[in-house]
Design a protein around this motif. Structure first.
Motif, PDB file in Angstrom:
ATOM      1  N   ASP A   1       0.658   2.451  -3.445  1.00  0.00           N
ATOM      2  CA  ASP A   1      -0.697   2.654  -3.945  1.00  0.00           C
ATOM      3  C   ASP A   1      -1.056   4.132  -3.978  1.00  0.00           C
ATOM      4  O   ASP A   1      -0.307   4.995  -3.504  1.00  0.00           O
ATOM      5  CB  ASP A   1      -1.687   1.894  -3.063  1.00  0.00           C
ATOM      6  N   ASP A   2      -2.235   4.429  -4.537  1.00  0.00           N
ATOM      7  CA  ASP A   2      -2.704   5.810  -4.534  1.00  0.00           C
ATOM      8  C   ASP A   2      -3.499   6.083  -3.258  1.00  0.00           C
ATOM      9  O   ASP A   2      -3.514   5.258  -2.331  1.00  0.00           O
ATOM     10  CB  ASP A   2      -3.530   6.114  -5.789  1.00  0.00           C
TER      11      ASP A   2
ATOM     12  N   ARG B   1       0.810  -1.217   0.000  1.00  0.00           N
ATOM     13  CA  ARG B   1       0.000   0.000   0.000  1.00  0.00           C
ATOM     14  C   ARG B   1       0.844   1.269   0.000  1.00  0.00           C
ATOM     15  O   ARG B   1       0.333   2.357  -0.276  1.00  0.00           O
ATOM     16  CB  ARG B   1      -0.966  -0.027   1.188  1.00  0.00           C
TER      17      ARG B   1
ATOM     18  N   ARG C   1      -4.785  -1.469  -4.754  1.00  0.00           N
ATOM     19  CA  ARG C   1      -4.701  -1.882  -6.150  1.00  0.00           C
ATOM     20  C   ARG C   1      -3.290  -2.287  -6.567  1.00  0.00           C
ATOM     21  O   ARG C   1      -3.050  -2.570  -7.734  1.00  0.00           O
ATOM     22  CB  ARG C   1      -5.225  -0.758  -7.051  1.00  0.00           C
TER      23      ARG C   1
ATOM     24  N   THR D   1      -6.726   6.294  -2.796  1.00  0.00           N
ATOM     25  CA  THR D   1      -8.074   5.742  -2.698  1.00  0.00           C
ATOM     26  C   THR D   1      -8.108   4.609  -1.686  1.00  0.00           C
ATOM     27  O   THR D   1      -7.075   4.064  -1.292  1.00  0.00           O
ATOM     28  CB  THR D   1      -8.545   5.236  -4.067  1.00  0.00           C
ATOM     29  N   ALA D   2      -9.327   4.237  -1.282  1.00  0.00           N
ATOM     30  CA  ALA D   2      -9.486   3.263  -0.193  1.00  0.00           C
ATOM     31  C   ALA D   2      -9.109   1.844  -0.622  1.00  0.00           C
ATOM     32  O   ALA D   2      -8.524   1.080   0.157  1.00  0.00           O
ATOM     33  CB  ALA D   2     -10.923   3.298   0.321  1.00  0.00           C
ATOM     34  N   ASP D   3      -9.458   1.463  -1.836  1.00  0.00           N
ATOM     35  CA  ASP D   3      -9.240   0.084  -2.265  1.00  0.00           C
ATOM     36  C   ASP D   3      -7.792  -0.136  -2.688  1.00  0.00           C
ATOM     37  O   ASP D   3      -7.275   0.596  -3.534  1.00  0.00           O
ATOM     38  CB  ASP D   3     -10.165  -0.255  -3.439  1.00  0.00           C
TER      39      ASP D   3
END
Length: 274
Positions: free
Chosen positions: A95-96, A92, A102, A98-100
């Motif tokens: 990751d960006d 994470r 990816r 956002t909550a999910d």
């Protein structure tokens, strides 16, 4: 004359004796006479039993994956067969906002008699590419199996940084281990070619007389409509259209190949219909 008398507690502690390591919270990949014990996250070195063993010798007692800029958060362990495990984790930190999550890390460990292969893939579901420095820390002690079972530790030996072209070597007396590091080319097939039989992914390979057979594959990263796979050989023809309706031994009619765009993946695939 004044004398201070101070009582001192006697040291009643008993030195702990070495204990045989427990196995209940570890996982194993086995292809006799080689086996690898690790935590369910894939890390080797968190428990006394952990290590890569060949015959009666523990060659490596530490295998730790790291990604600069992100913690690795394990979420799943897949037992594919006795010799293969897959470890799934999140990264994470790459990751960006956002909550999910990816961005994930997939490590596939495969043990063969006399060796072990680990494929490390960062799967990026973001619209933008990510960059990360991946490290794999290795160390070995060449402890005898009877020493490990007795709860004893061998003398750890640091792995050489690099010897030759992408090969690290560690050795002790007559024992020797070579660790080869490098990118591995992957075959890709259209995602529509992948079907599931008894819960396992595979493709229908076109053989002699245009008869098909189901070939299990291990799926990897997806780029557009192309999916990286293991389990096929370059040049094999696979069914794309209508693959989900086929059975073992069915015959297909191969459609003429269409021109592929310049950026198409190199793995050939026959387009066929029943």
């Amino acid at each position: 004359m004044t004398t201070d008398v101070r009582a001192q507690a006697a040291d009643t502690s008993i030195p702990s004796a070495p204990l045989q390591p427990l196995l209940h919270d570890s996982v194993v990949s086995l292809a006799a006479p080689t086996q690898v014990w690790s935590s369910p996250s894939g890390t080797v070195g968190e428990r006394p039993i952990h290590g890569l063993y060949h015959s009666d010798v523990r060659v490596l007692d530490r295998i730790v994956l790291g990604i600069d800029g992100s913690a690795i958060e394990p979420i799943a362990t897949e037992h594919r067969d006795a010799a293969s495990l897959a470890f799934i984790a999140l990264a994470r930190g790459l990751d960006d906002a956002t909550a999910d999550p990816r961005v994930r890390v997939e490590v596939t460990r495969t043990v063969t008699p006399g060796g072990m292969t680990e494929r490390i893939r960062i799967v990026n579901g973001l619209d933008e590419p990510v960059a990360a420095r991946v490290t794999l820390a290795l160390a070995g002690d060449f402890a005898q199996l009877h020493e490990v079972k007795a709860g004893l530790e061998g003398d750890r030996i640091a792995v050489a940084r690099q010897v030759g072209d992408g090969v690290a070597v560690l050795s002790r007396d007559t024992a020797r281990a070579e660790i080869a590091v490098g990118d591995q080319p992957a075959l890709v097939v259209p995602g529509a070619a992948i079907v599931y039989r008894e819960g396992k992914p595979g493709v229908y390979v076109i053989g002699q007389g245009e008869a098909v057979r189901f070939a299990p594959v291990t799926t990897g990263a997806r780029t557009g409509d192309q999916v990286a796979v293991q389990g096929l050989q370059a040049g094999q023809r696979v069914v794309v259209q209508g693959a989900g309706f086929l059975g073992e031994g069915d015959h297909v009619t191969v459609a003429p190949a269409t021109a592929a765009p310049a950026a198409a993946a190199p793995a050939p695939a026959g387009q066929a219909a029943r």
